[in-house]
Write a protein that holds these residues in place. Sequence first.
Motif, mmCIF file in Angstrom:
data_model
loop_
_atom_site.group_PDB
_atom_site.id
_atom_site.type_symbol
_atom_site.label_atom_id
_atom_site.label_comp_id
_atom_site.label_asym_id
_atom_site.label_seq_id
_atom_site.Cartn_x
_atom_site.Cartn_y
_atom_site.Cartn_z
ATOM 1 N N ILE A 74 70.323 -47.921 55.123
ATOM 2 C CA ILE A 74 70.147 -48.087 53.683
ATOM 3 C C ILE A 74 68.874 -47.354 53.251
ATOM 4 C CG2 ILE A 74 68.870 -50.243 53.907
ATOM 5 C CD1 ILE A 74 70.417 -51.230 51.400
ATOM 6 N N THR A 75 68.802 -46.990 52.003
ATOM 7 C CA THR A 75 67.632 -46.284 51.487
ATOM 8 C C THR A 75 66.457 -47.244 51.383
ATOM 9 O OG1 THR A 75 69.035 -44.814 50.208
ATOM 10 C CG2 THR A 75 66.735 -44.923 49.565
ATOM 11 N N MET A 76 65.327 -46.842 52.014
ATOM 12 C CA MET A 76 64.102 -47.649 51.999
ATOM 13 C C MET A 76 62.920 -46.741 51.742
ATOM 14 S SD MET A 76 64.293 -50.231 55.198
ATOM 15 C CE MET A 76 65.800 -50.136 56.113
ATOM 16 N N SER A 77 61.864 -47.343 51.220
ATOM 17 C CA SER A 77 60.616 -46.596 51.044
ATOM 18 C C SER A 77 59.433 -47.539 51.175
ATOM 19 C CB SER A 77 60.575 -45.903 49.679
ATOM 20 O OG SER A 77 60.406 -46.850 48.652
ATOM 21 N N VAL A 78 58.282 -46.948 51.509
ATOM 22 C CA VAL A 78 57.017 -47.676 51.537
ATOM 23 C C VAL A 78 55.946 -46.702 51.085
ATOM 24 C CG1 VAL A 78 56.563 -47.188 53.978
ATOM 25 C CG2 VAL A 78 55.483 -49.157 52.885
ATOM 26 N N SER A 79 54.977 -47.207 50.318
ATOM 27 C CA SER A 79 53.932 -46.361 49.769
ATOM 28 C C SER A 79 52.609 -47.114 49.771
ATOM 29 C CB SER A 79 54.300 -45.966 48.333
ATOM 30 O OG SER A 79 53.260 -45.265 47.724
ATOM 31 N N VAL A 80 51.534 -46.420 50.182
ATOM 32 C CA VAL A 80 50.191 -46.998 50.166
ATOM 33 C C VAL A 80 49.267 -45.978 49.514
ATOM 34 C CG1 VAL A 80 48.286 -47.924 51.520
ATOM 35 C CG2 VAL A 80 50.625 -48.253 52.300
ATOM 36 N N ARG A 91 59.976 -42.262 52.781
ATOM 37 C CA ARG A 91 61.220 -42.590 52.074
ATOM 38 C C ARG A 91 62.381 -41.975 52.847
ATOM 39 N NH1 ARG A 91 60.128 -40.435 47.110
ATOM 40 N NH2 ARG A 91 59.130 -42.400 46.571
ATOM 41 N N GLY A 92 63.457 -42.747 52.997
ATOM 42 C CA GLY A 92 64.635 -42.233 53.685
ATOM 43 C C GLY A 92 65.667 -43.323 53.874
ATOM 44 N N ARG A 96 66.087 -50.268 60.329
ATOM 45 C CA ARG A 96 65.177 -51.397 60.541
ATOM 46 C C ARG A 96 63.983 -51.437 59.604
ATOM 47 N NH1 ARG A 96 66.225 -49.862 65.919
ATOM 48 N NH2 ARG A 96 67.674 -51.310 66.894
ATOM 49 N N GLN A 97 63.356 -50.293 59.345
ATOM 50 C CA GLN A 97 62.151 -50.317 58.520
ATOM 51 C C GLN A 97 61.808 -48.929 58.027
ATOM 52 O OE1 GLN A 97 59.187 -51.735 61.317
ATOM 53 N NE2 GLN A 97 58.332 -49.680 61.520
ATOM 54 N N ALA A 98 61.057 -48.880 56.936
ATOM 55 C CA ALA A 98 60.429 -47.647 56.451
ATOM 56 C C ALA A 98 58.961 -47.739 56.799
ATOM 57 C CB ALA A 98 60.609 -47.504 54.944
ATOM 58 N N GLY A 99 58.396 -46.678 57.300
ATOM 59 C CA GLY A 99 57.004 -46.679 57.700
ATOM 60 C C GLY A 99 56.893 -46.781 59.199
#
Length: 128
Positions: A74-80, A91-92, A96-99
């Motif tokens: 599924i499409t996930m993203s994380v930003s700091v 992002r992608g 299991r997780q983004a990052g």
Amino acid sequence: MDKGAIRRRLALGTALLAASGLIALAAPGTAQAAGGCAGRRAATLTFSTGSVQIYRARGYVCAVTRPEHPGRRITMSVSVQARGNRPVTDRGRYVRQAGPVTVHAGHRCVRVGGSVGRGSVRSGWILC
């Protein structure tokens, strides 16, 4: 000095370097989290489809986004983003997780965000 003595000294130096590296990895206060972020968990931002977990260690802030129901791509993203700098984003389409995404924040505030599918969360300036 003969070749045997040089080899023994190189082997001893390599062994000492490896041992010091293992000691540094086992240092208290910098535990490696399951998601790849070092440090202690500083905050968790939850939202309808997942959560963003934020870790802090030695002036660095790291974050990962995890879905509520892992197992399908599924499409996930994380930003700091450290205050005064541009955000660092992953992002992608993940299972299991983004990052993990890590920035050097020093003593500055950070803004963190993440999304899983249609759900998302954005913090204000935190960890000041």
